[in-house]
Each structure stands twice: as structure tokens, then as C-alpha cells.
Enzyme design. Structure first.
Site, PDB file in Angstrom:
ATOM      1  N   GLY A 223       0.835  -1.190   0.000  1.00  0.00           N
ATOM      2  CA  GLY A 223       0.000   0.000   0.000  1.00  0.00           C
ATOM      3  C   GLY A 223       0.873   1.244   0.000  1.00  0.00           C
ATOM      4  O   GLY A 223       2.022   1.201   0.445  1.00  0.00           O
TER       5      GLY A 223
ATOM      6  N   GLN B 272       3.049   9.993   1.246  1.00  0.00           N
ATOM      7  CA  GLN B 272       4.337   9.294   1.203  1.00  0.00           C
ATOM      8  C   GLN B 272       5.156   9.662  -0.028  1.00  0.00           C
ATOM      9  O   GLN B 272       6.352   9.392  -0.086  1.00  0.00           O
ATOM     10  CB  GLN B 272       4.129   7.772   1.248  1.00  0.00           C
ATOM     11  CG  GLN B 272       3.556   7.294   2.583  1.00  0.00           C
ATOM     12  CD  GLN B 272       3.420   5.785   2.597  1.00  0.00           C
ATOM     13  OE1 GLN B 272       2.411   5.251   2.166  1.00  0.00           O
ATOM     14  NE2 GLN B 272       4.438   5.095   3.069  1.00  0.00           N
TER      15      GLN B 272
ATOM     16  N   CYS C 233       6.319   0.002   7.253  1.00  0.00           N
ATOM     17  CA  CYS C 233       5.860   1.096   6.394  1.00  0.00           C
ATOM     18  C   CYS C 233       7.033   1.538   5.535  1.00  0.00           C
ATOM     19  O   CYS C 233       8.151   1.648   6.029  1.00  0.00           O
ATOM     20  CB  CYS C 233       5.379   2.253   7.278  1.00  0.00           C
ATOM     21  SG  CYS C 233       4.844   3.703   6.352  1.00  0.00           S
ATOM     22  N   LEU C 234       6.774   1.814   4.269  1.00  0.00           N
ATOM     23  CA  LEU C 234       7.855   2.241   3.372  1.00  0.00           C
ATOM     24  C   LEU C 234       8.452   3.578   3.827  1.00  0.00           C
ATOM     25  O   LEU C 234       9.571   3.901   3.467  1.00  0.00           O
ATOM     26  CB  LEU C 234       7.343   2.352   1.931  1.00  0.00           C
ATOM     27  CG  LEU C 234       6.877   1.023   1.302  1.00  0.00           C
ATOM     28  CD1 LEU C 234       6.263   1.264  -0.072  1.00  0.00           C
ATOM     29  CD2 LEU C 234       8.032   0.033   1.206  1.00  0.00           C
TER      30      LEU C 234
ATOM     31  N   HIS D 137      -4.082   1.236   7.867  1.00  0.00           N
ATOM     32  CA  HIS D 137      -2.726   1.812   7.874  1.00  0.00           C
ATOM     33  C   HIS D 137      -2.621   2.962   6.863  1.00  0.00           C
ATOM     34  O   HIS D 137      -2.135   4.048   7.190  1.00  0.00           O
ATOM     35  CB  HIS D 137      -1.719   0.694   7.551  1.00  0.00           C
ATOM     36  CG  HIS D 137      -0.294   1.148   7.434  1.00  0.00           C
ATOM     37  ND1 HIS D 137       0.691   0.716   8.294  1.00  0.00           N
ATOM     38  CD2 HIS D 137       0.310   1.995   6.551  1.00  0.00           C
ATOM     39  CE1 HIS D 137       1.842   1.289   7.932  1.00  0.00           C
ATOM     40  NE2 HIS D 137       1.641   2.054   6.882  1.00  0.00           N
ATOM     41  N   GLU D 138      -3.111   2.722   5.647  1.00  0.00           N
ATOM     42  CA  GLU D 138      -3.004   3.748   4.597  1.00  0.00           C
ATOM     43  C   GLU D 138      -3.896   4.952   4.893  1.00  0.00           C
ATOM     44  O   GLU D 138      -3.506   6.092   4.666  1.00  0.00           O
ATOM     45  CB  GLU D 138      -3.349   3.163   3.216  1.00  0.00           C
ATOM     46  CG  GLU D 138      -2.457   2.024   2.746  1.00  0.00           C
ATOM     47  CD  GLU D 138      -0.966   2.298   2.874  1.00  0.00           C
ATOM     48  OE1 GLU D 138      -0.544   3.456   2.751  1.00  0.00           O
ATOM     49  OE2 GLU D 138      -0.211   1.335   3.130  1.00  0.00           O
TER      50      GLU D 138
ATOM     51  N   HIS E 236      -2.378   7.438   7.162  1.00  0.00           N
ATOM     52  CA  HIS E 236      -1.436   8.367   6.514  1.00  0.00           C
ATOM     53  C   HIS E 236      -2.144   9.658   6.078  1.00  0.00           C
ATOM     54  O   HIS E 236      -1.543  10.728   6.073  1.00  0.00           O
ATOM     55  CB  HIS E 236      -0.825   7.730   5.261  1.00  0.00           C
ATOM     56  CG  HIS E 236       0.359   6.838   5.518  1.00  0.00           C
ATOM     57  ND1 HIS E 236       1.544   7.295   6.036  1.00  0.00           N
ATOM     58  CD2 HIS E 236       0.545   5.512   5.304  1.00  0.00           C
ATOM     59  CE1 HIS E 236       2.414   6.297   6.127  1.00  0.00           C
ATOM     60  NE2 HIS E 236       1.832   5.187   5.694  1.00  0.00           N
TER      61      HIS E 236
HETATM   62 NI    NI Z   1       2.751   3.308   5.658  1.00  0.00          NI
END
Ligand code: NI
Length: 170
Positions: free
Chosen positions: A46, A51, A93-94, A135-136, A139
Site C-alpha cells: 500500500g 508518502q 511502512c515504506l 494503515h493507509e 497516513h
Molecule cells: Ni505506511
């Protein structure tokens, strides 16, 4: 299309509130396509617009595995309408390099959004998809999974991360 640079903690763009998308215009679909490409290359399941430095209510996800991967879901203005149950999953998380932690979330969610054609859609999800969606969507309100762990563990990660960044900058 080009891969987009992924912003990492503690970049302030990750803690800001995103703006709703008024209409699903061509350039936003192109942004989502670049985000998906960036997500697959990472690889991740995701990616949310902040991000990649865009403060827009947009996430892309693909929680499928193996050969089924490659059909990302684009969600514009996603909102959680219902949430139930409780589950714990070790998240990463990226935007949070070299770290994972158990996070408590709802087990099932119902999400409303607009798809890539601007049509309203409703998703009912459980399992990894439910976790990924939560999670997304976090953000989009400037929240990382780090904000859902203990203050002590968060402080330890922050210390380690700042040291790592300092070292990289030397
Ligand atoms: Ni993330």
C-alpha cells in the site's frame, strides 16, 4: 512513468492532514499509477499520497500475492464507515525504514471511496486488506503506525533513526 521518491520519517509531510479530491481528474489517475508503480518496485502492499509528498486523499493498495499481484486498487477520498473486532499484526511502512512493530487495529472495516473512474465504491474487508486499509488511511490524517505503539518504543525508534540519518549525512 517514473518511480516517485518515497518520503521517510521524520519528514514533516508525513504528519500533515490531506485534502479531499474534488474530482478524479486525469492527472490524479496518473499520479495514482505512478504511486502503484512505486509501491510494486519497493515492494509494498500500500502507498498513500503523502508518502510521495502529495497532500491528497488518495491511497493505492494491492494485498494480493504472487501472480495475482499487479491490479492495484485506487481509492480517492476513502473513509472508514464501519469497523469491528480487533486484531494484532506486525506492521511496517515504506516511510519508516528498518522497523516493524505489532499494532492493534480493527479486524474488519467497511470503506467508501471513489474508484479510478470517479465512481463511488464500497469495500468490505478483513484480514490483511483491512489492516492495510487502516494503515493507509491513517497516513491521510498524518498518522504513522509509530503513533499507535508505546511512547517508549516510538522514542527509541526516533533516536535510532535520527542517528542513522546523521551518519548518512556525514
Ligand atoms: Ni505506511
Amino acid at each position: 512513468m517514473a518511480l516517485l521518491p518515497i518520503r521517510t520519517y521524520p519528514d514533516p509531510v508525513l504528519s500533515q492532514l490531506c485534502q479531499p479530491v474534488e474530482a478524479v481528474e486525469r492527472h490524479l489517475v496518473e499520479l495514482a499509477e505512478s504511486m502503484a508503480e512505486t509501491m510494486y518496485a519497493a515492494p509494498g502492499i500500500g502507498l498513500a499520497a503523502p508518502q510521495v509528498g502529495e497532500l491528497l486523499n488518495l491511497v493505492v493498495i494491492d494485498t494480493s500475492r504472487g501472480e495475482e499481484r499487479g491490479t492495484p486498487l485506487f481509492l480517492f477520498n476513502p473513509r472508514i464507515m464501519e469497523a469491528s473486532g480487533e486484531t494484532v499484526f506486525e506492521e511496517g511502512c515504506l516511510s519508516v525504514p528498518d522497523y516493524t512493530s505489532d499494532v492493534v487495529r480493527s479486524e474488519r472495516v467497511v470503506v467508501e471511496a471513489m474508484d479510478r473512474e470517479g465512481r463511488p465504491i464500497t469495500l468490505e474487508a478483513g484480514g490483511l486488506t483491512a489492516i492495510c486499509l487502516q494503515h493507509e488511511l491513517d497516513h491521510l490524517v498524518g498518522r504513522l503506525f509509530l503513533d499507535r505503539i508505546s511512547p517508549l518504543r516510538r522514542a527509541l525508534y526516533r533516536k535510532r533513526r535520527l542517528k542513522q540519518l546523521k551518519k548518512a549525512g556525514e
